[in-house]
Design a protein around this motif. Structure first.
Motif, PDB file in Angstrom:
ATOM      1  N   LEU A   1       0.776  -1.469  -0.346  1.00  0.00           N
ATOM      2  CA  LEU A   1       0.133   0.204   0.067  1.00  0.00           C
ATOM      3  C   LEU A   1       0.927   1.116   0.280  1.00  0.00           C
ATOM      4  O   LEU A   1       0.751   2.622   0.549  1.00  0.00           O
ATOM      5  N   GLY A   2       2.022   1.636  -0.855  1.00  0.00           N
ATOM      6  CA  GLY A   2       2.366   2.535  -1.094  1.00  0.00           C
ATOM      7  C   GLY A   2       1.237   3.576  -2.155  1.00  0.00           C
ATOM      8  O   GLY A   2       0.206   2.886  -2.454  1.00  0.00           O
ATOM      9  N   PRO A   3       2.116   4.262  -2.679  1.00  0.00           N
ATOM     10  CA  PRO A   3       1.026   5.274  -3.359  1.00  0.00           C
ATOM     11  C   PRO A   3       0.222   4.862  -4.384  1.00  0.00           C
ATOM     12  O   PRO A   3      -0.946   4.989  -4.627  1.00  0.00           O
ATOM     13  N   MET A   4       0.683   3.537  -5.678  1.00  0.00           N
ATOM     14  CA  MET A   4       0.045   2.374  -6.137  1.00  0.00           C
ATOM     15  C   MET A   4      -0.836   1.799  -5.514  1.00  0.00           C
ATOM     16  O   MET A   4      -1.925   1.675  -5.972  1.00  0.00           O
ATOM     17  N   GLY A   5      -0.182   1.219  -4.365  1.00  0.00           N
ATOM     18  CA  GLY A   5      -1.030  -0.086  -4.206  1.00  0.00           C
ATOM     19  C   GLY A   5      -2.128   0.845  -3.042  1.00  0.00           C
ATOM     20  O   GLY A   5      -3.794   0.111  -4.070  1.00  0.00           O
ATOM     21  N   ARG A   6      -2.180   1.972  -3.290  1.00  0.00           N
ATOM     22  CA  ARG A   6      -3.284   2.805  -2.259  1.00  0.00           C
ATOM     23  C   ARG A   6      -4.678   2.608  -3.885  1.00  0.00           C
ATOM     24  O   ARG A   6      -5.464   2.848  -3.496  1.00  0.00           O
ATOM     25  N   ALA A   7      -3.887   3.373  -4.338  1.00  0.00           N
ATOM     26  CA  ALA A   7      -4.109   3.914  -5.776  1.00  0.00           C
ATOM     27  C   ALA A   7      -4.816   2.904  -6.919  1.00  0.00           C
ATOM     28  O   ALA A   7      -6.155   2.849  -7.015  1.00  0.00           O
TER      29      ALA A   7
ATOM     30  N   ASP B   1     -13.674   1.297  -5.978  1.00  0.00           N
ATOM     31  CA  ASP B   1     -14.602   2.647  -6.822  1.00  0.00           C
ATOM     32  C   ASP B   1     -15.411   2.095  -7.435  1.00  0.00           C
ATOM     33  O   ASP B   1     -16.022   2.337  -8.498  1.00  0.00           O
ATOM     34  N   HIS B   2     -14.951   0.528  -8.423  1.00  0.00           N
ATOM     35  CA  HIS B   2     -15.359  -0.445  -8.990  1.00  0.00           C
ATOM     36  C   HIS B   2     -16.422  -1.290  -8.749  1.00  0.00           C
ATOM     37  O   HIS B   2     -17.016  -1.935  -9.150  1.00  0.00           O
ATOM     38  N   ALA B   3     -16.878  -1.226  -7.421  1.00  0.00           N
ATOM     39  CA  ALA B   3     -17.525  -1.789  -6.581  1.00  0.00           C
ATOM     40  C   ALA B   3     -16.982  -3.583  -6.575  1.00  0.00           C
ATOM     41  O   ALA B   3     -18.027  -4.567  -6.079  1.00  0.00           O
ATOM     42  N   VAL B   4     -15.982  -3.481  -6.530  1.00  0.00           N
ATOM     43  CA  VAL B   4     -14.652  -4.749  -6.382  1.00  0.00           C
ATOM     44  C   VAL B   4     -14.358  -4.617  -5.186  1.00  0.00           C
ATOM     45  O   VAL B   4     -13.864  -3.967  -4.431  1.00  0.00           O
ATOM     46  N   PRO B   5     -14.960  -6.154  -4.545  1.00  0.00           N
ATOM     47  CA  PRO B   5     -14.384  -6.728  -2.938  1.00  0.00           C
ATOM     48  C   PRO B   5     -13.169  -6.413  -2.822  1.00  0.00           C
ATOM     49  O   PRO B   5     -12.344  -7.304  -4.002  1.00  0.00           O
ATOM     50  N   VAL B   6     -12.584  -5.581  -1.793  1.00  0.00           N
ATOM     51  CA  VAL B   6     -10.944  -5.714  -1.720  1.00  0.00           C
ATOM     52  C   VAL B   6     -10.793  -6.427  -1.010  1.00  0.00           C
ATOM     53  O   VAL B   6     -11.120  -5.474  -0.036  1.00  0.00           O
ATOM     54  N   THR B   7      -9.636  -7.243  -0.866  1.00  0.00           N
ATOM     55  CA  THR B   7      -8.792  -7.178   0.728  1.00  0.00           C
ATOM     56  C   THR B   7      -7.305  -6.528   0.682  1.00  0.00           C
ATOM     57  O   THR B   7      -7.159  -7.192  -0.272  1.00  0.00           O
ATOM     58  N   VAL B   8      -7.052  -5.809   1.550  1.00  0.00           N
ATOM     59  CA  VAL B   8      -5.209  -5.087   1.523  1.00  0.00           C
ATOM     60  C   VAL B   8      -4.480  -5.654   2.245  1.00  0.00           C
ATOM     61  O   VAL B   8      -5.144  -6.067   3.707  1.00  0.00           O
TER      62      VAL B   8
ATOM     63  N   ARG C   1      -0.595   1.641   6.814  1.00  0.00           N
ATOM     64  CA  ARG C   1      -0.830   2.262   5.618  1.00  0.00           C
ATOM     65  C   ARG C   1      -2.040   1.349   5.431  1.00  0.00           C
ATOM     66  O   ARG C   1      -2.748   2.287   4.357  1.00  0.00           O
ATOM     67  N   ALA C   2      -2.887   0.537   5.993  1.00  0.00           N
ATOM     68  CA  ALA C   2      -4.500   0.157   5.062  1.00  0.00           C
ATOM     69  C   ALA C   2      -5.408   1.480   5.332  1.00  0.00           C
ATOM     70  O   ALA C   2      -6.090   1.090   5.257  1.00  0.00           O
TER      71      ALA C   2
ATOM     72  N   GLY D   1     -14.328   0.973   2.019  1.00  0.00           N
ATOM     73  CA  GLY D   1     -14.409  -0.008   2.294  1.00  0.00           C
ATOM     74  C   GLY D   1     -14.071  -1.466   2.054  1.00  0.00           C
ATOM     75  O   GLY D   1     -13.942  -2.685   1.573  1.00  0.00           O
ATOM     76  N   ALA D   2     -12.841  -1.151   1.893  1.00  0.00           N
ATOM     77  CA  ALA D   2     -11.903  -2.752   1.841  1.00  0.00           C
ATOM     78  C   ALA D   2     -11.923  -3.807   3.479  1.00  0.00           C
ATOM     79  O   ALA D   2     -11.990  -3.005   4.031  1.00  0.00           O
ATOM     80  N   ARG D   3     -11.141  -4.776   3.382  1.00  0.00           N
ATOM     81  CA  ARG D   3     -11.431  -5.130   4.447  1.00  0.00           C
ATOM     82  C   ARG D   3      -9.871  -5.945   4.377  1.00  0.00           C
ATOM     83  O   ARG D   3      -8.772  -5.694   3.338  1.00  0.00           O
ATOM     84  N   ARG D   4      -9.124  -5.615   6.325  1.00  0.00           N
ATOM     85  CA  ARG D   4      -8.032  -5.584   5.983  1.00  0.00           C
ATOM     86  C   ARG D   4      -7.471  -6.882   6.832  1.00  0.00           C
ATOM     87  O   ARG D   4      -7.338  -7.521   7.391  1.00  0.00           O
TER      88      ARG D   4
END
Ligand code: NDP
Length: 290
Positions: free
Chosen positions: A11-17, A24-31, A38-39, A46-49
């Motif tokens: 989750l640097g600038p790229m991973g966060r983006a 934003d596209h309603a994809v379920p995301v886990t980080v 940083r998560a 809305g992401a899951r940690r």
């Protein structure tokens, strides 16, 4: 239809983006990130940690990796390598083609499929229409996941060899970085005479905008290895860069950049290309001095 879940590792600038764009596209995301705090922003969006690597890998079939280097992927995921079976790992981190080959073999050894990616935009343009990314590895894996990956950047498939995407990525960064450093060097040369970058840089921008004109014909020259002199001989360019290296020394700024270019032109002169077009410097690059 809803796209399948994705895990974003790093989750640097790229991973966060990337996580933000997928959400934003309603994809379920886990980080998942080494430094858990940083998560927080992604979780708030809305992401899951994921707390552990095992948790991160179990959460989705597609695992997108965006880290500083390839080593970080092993540092983060090796401990849970037994959870890789059946997963698709897409590594969009910077690295060398050899590292990508080793990573693909590592993933396959653990029962996963692996795609190498090289994303060609900064974090602010992830998900933008202009964004694209090179991919290499098994074509069917990219095809299977292209709807999801296309949300981040338009996929450009460049071949089955895992290293290829990074070679494409590096070739363009090679050009990008040498151009940026060349611009800094030119600005330093002008500054040595008290000319502000603000005054000089518009001329640099004009020159860069003209570069397609100078590249016209370069593809044929390099592919045929023939360099007709159409008004800029290698000998003329070699003399010009010699002057720039000397002026840089006189100005007491670092002269190694023009000196390196000068040495390449000199080497091409030694190879007998003085009367050919300046594009023949290519011959010095592919036949380095011993
Ligand atoms: P960063 O270098 O900021 O990525 C940092 C991420 O890598 C963080 O998640 C960090 O974790 C993690 N990390 C670094 N070392 C380790 C390690 N040893 N173990 C575990 N985690 C580690 O990069 P960006 O987000 O800017 O970029 C990611 C990748 O994308 C890079 O490879 C970069 O070259 C490439 N890229 C970047 C672009 C840009 O404009 N930024 C554009 C195109 C490509 P932690 O938070 O714990 O420090």
């Amino acid at each position: 239809a809803q796209l399948p879940a994705v895990t974003v590792v790093g989750l640097g600038p790229m991973g966060r983006a990337m996580a933000g764009t997928l959400l934003d596209h309603a994809v379920p995301v886990t980080v998942f990130n080494r430094t858990a705090s940083r998560a927080d922003a992604a979780v708030a969006a809305g992401a899951r940690r994921a707390i552990t690597a095992k948790d991160a890998l179990d959460a989705a079939d597609l695992v997108i990796v965006s880290l500083t280097h390839y080593r970080a992927m092993y540092d983060l995921l090796e401990s849970a390598a037994d959870r890789l079976a059946g997963k698709v790992l897409v590594n969009l981190s910077s690295g060398t083609p050899r590292e990508a080959e080793r990573a693909a073999a590592w993933a396959v050894r653990h029962g996963a499929e692996f795609l190498t990616g090289g994303i060609m935009v900064p974090a602010t343009l992830v998900g933008d229409d202009t964004a694209y990314a090179f991919y290499s590895g098994p074509r069917e894996v990219l095809d299977r996941w292209s709807d999801t990956l296309a949300l981040l950047a338009r996929p450009e498939y460049v071949g089955a060899d895992p290293g290829l995407a990074l070679l494409w990525y590096q070739a363009l960064l090679d050009l990008f970085m040498t151009t940026l450093v060349g611009t800094s060097h030119a600005a330093a040369l002008m500054k040595s005479a008290g000319v502000q970058a603000e005054t000089f840089l518009p001329y640099a921008s004009d020159l860069l905008a003209q570069m397609p004109f100078f590249l016209d014909g370069a593809a044929e020259e390099i592919d045929r290895r023939e360099y007709p002199d159409v008004g800029a001989s290698l000998a003329m360019m070699a003399a010009g860069i010699d002057h720039i290296a000397t002026t840089s020394e006189d100005a007491q700024i670092d002269s190694r950049l023009p000196a390196a270019v000068r040495d390449l032109y000199r080497r091409a002169l030694d190879l007998g290309f003085g009367g050919h077009g300046s594009g023949s410097v290519y011959e010095a690059i592919v036949a380095p001095a011993q």
